[in-house]
Design a protein around this motif. Structure first.
Motif, short mmCIF file in Angstrom:
data_model
loop_
_atom_site.label_atom_id
_atom_site.label_comp_id
_atom_site.label_asym_id
_atom_site.label_seq_id
_atom_site.Cartn_x
_atom_site.Cartn_y
_atom_site.Cartn_z
N LEU A 8 0.82 -1.21 0.00
CA LEU A 8 0.00 0.00 0.00
C LEU A 8 0.85 1.25 0.00
O LEU A 8 0.53 2.23 -0.64
CB LEU A 8 -0.93 0.03 1.21
CG LEU A 8 -2.15 -0.87 1.11
CD1 LEU A 8 -2.94 -0.84 2.41
CD2 LEU A 8 -3.03 -0.46 -0.04
N GLN A 12 -2.11 5.68 4.24
CA GLN A 12 -3.04 5.38 5.33
C GLN A 12 -4.01 6.53 5.57
O GLN A 12 -5.18 6.30 5.86
CB GLN A 12 -2.29 5.06 6.61
CG GLN A 12 -3.21 4.62 7.73
CD GLN A 12 -2.47 4.06 8.92
OE1 GLN A 12 -1.25 4.04 8.94
NE2 GLN A 12 -3.19 3.60 9.91
N SER A 14 -5.50 8.32 3.56
CA SER A 14 -6.59 8.38 2.59
C SER A 14 -7.53 7.18 2.69
O SER A 14 -8.45 7.06 1.89
CB SER A 14 -6.02 8.47 1.17
OG SER A 14 -5.38 7.27 0.82
N ILE A 15 -7.31 6.31 3.68
CA ILE A 15 -8.17 5.15 3.89
C ILE A 15 -9.02 5.39 5.12
O ILE A 15 -8.51 5.75 6.19
CB ILE A 15 -7.33 3.86 4.05
CG1 ILE A 15 -6.50 3.61 2.80
CG2 ILE A 15 -8.22 2.67 4.35
CD1 ILE A 15 -5.52 2.47 2.94
N SER A 16 -10.30 5.21 4.99
CA SER A 16 -11.23 5.43 6.10
C SER A 16 -10.80 4.61 7.31
O SER A 16 -10.42 3.44 7.20
CB SER A 16 -12.64 5.02 5.67
OG SER A 16 -13.50 5.00 6.78
N SER A 20 -9.29 0.68 8.27
CA SER A 20 -7.87 0.54 8.61
C SER A 20 -7.58 0.53 10.11
O SER A 20 -6.41 0.51 10.50
CB SER A 20 -7.07 1.67 7.96
OG SER A 20 -7.49 2.93 8.45
N HIS A 91 -2.86 5.32 -6.74
CA HIS A 91 -3.18 6.34 -5.75
C HIS A 91 -3.25 7.78 -6.29
O HIS A 91 -4.19 8.48 -5.98
CB HIS A 91 -2.26 6.30 -4.54
CG HIS A 91 -2.70 7.22 -3.45
ND1 HIS A 91 -3.84 6.99 -2.72
CD2 HIS A 91 -2.19 8.38 -2.98
CE1 HIS A 91 -4.01 7.97 -1.85
NE2 HIS A 91 -3.03 8.81 -1.99
#
Length: 168
Positions: A8, A12, A14-16, A20, A91
């Motif tokens: 990844l 992090q 940008s991830i809900s 996560s 991304h």
């Protein structure tokens, strides 16, 4: 044999948190060391080609194949010194094909499923070397059209993670 390493990267934020929570993400030097170790392991298992798929990418748009020298920001170019042979990125949602200073190609097809990164390589079994024959980012209409039926498995996964919310 082809080895594939997935990561990844430093995305992090940008991830809900819902998806996560409790998960840590390696980035920077720690990620580079993990990828190098995995590439070495794969080569020891007989992999002749290592492909790296990472959900990070450059924040610059490149109109075509462009040689990039030096720091790419999102990617430690030391990985291109015998560890990684080809990189598929994501991304940033830019469409590009770049080649770093060690000759390793980096491809990203843009965002929202508008394209597909493509690479064609030829491997010589006698010399144990490969040559990149072609790299491209194909527009969606070259590989899919609106007459294709939705995939019920993908639809179910989509409903499982997004419910009625449409992230696009």
């Amino acid at each position: 044999k082809i080895g594939i390493i997935g990561a990844l990267g430093n995305v992090q934020s940008s991830i809900s948190d819902e998806f996560s929570a409790g998960i840590s993400f390696a980035s920077g030097k720690a990620l580079t060391e993990m990828v190098k170790a995995e590439a070495v392991r794969l080569r020891q298992e007989g992999c002749h080609l290592i492909i790296y798929s990472i959900h990070e990418g450059t924040e610059k748009a490149y109109p075509g194949v462009t040689d990039v020298i030096g720091n790419m920001g999102h990617y430690d170019v030391s990985l291109s010194q015998g560890y990684i042979d080809l990189v598929f990125e994501g991304h940033s949602h830019y469409r590009y094909i770049i080649r770093d200073e060690h000759g390793v190609y980096h491809l990203q097809s843009g965002g929202s499923n508008k394209g597909l990164s493509y690479a064609s390589l030829c491997y010589n079994l006698v010399t144990n070397t490969y040559e990149v024959q072609a790299v491209d980012v194909l527009k969606k209409d070259t590989f899919a059209d609106s007459t294709l039926a939705d995939d019920p498995i993908i639809d179910e996964l989509y409903r499982q993670y997004f419910g009625d919310y449409d992230p696009y």
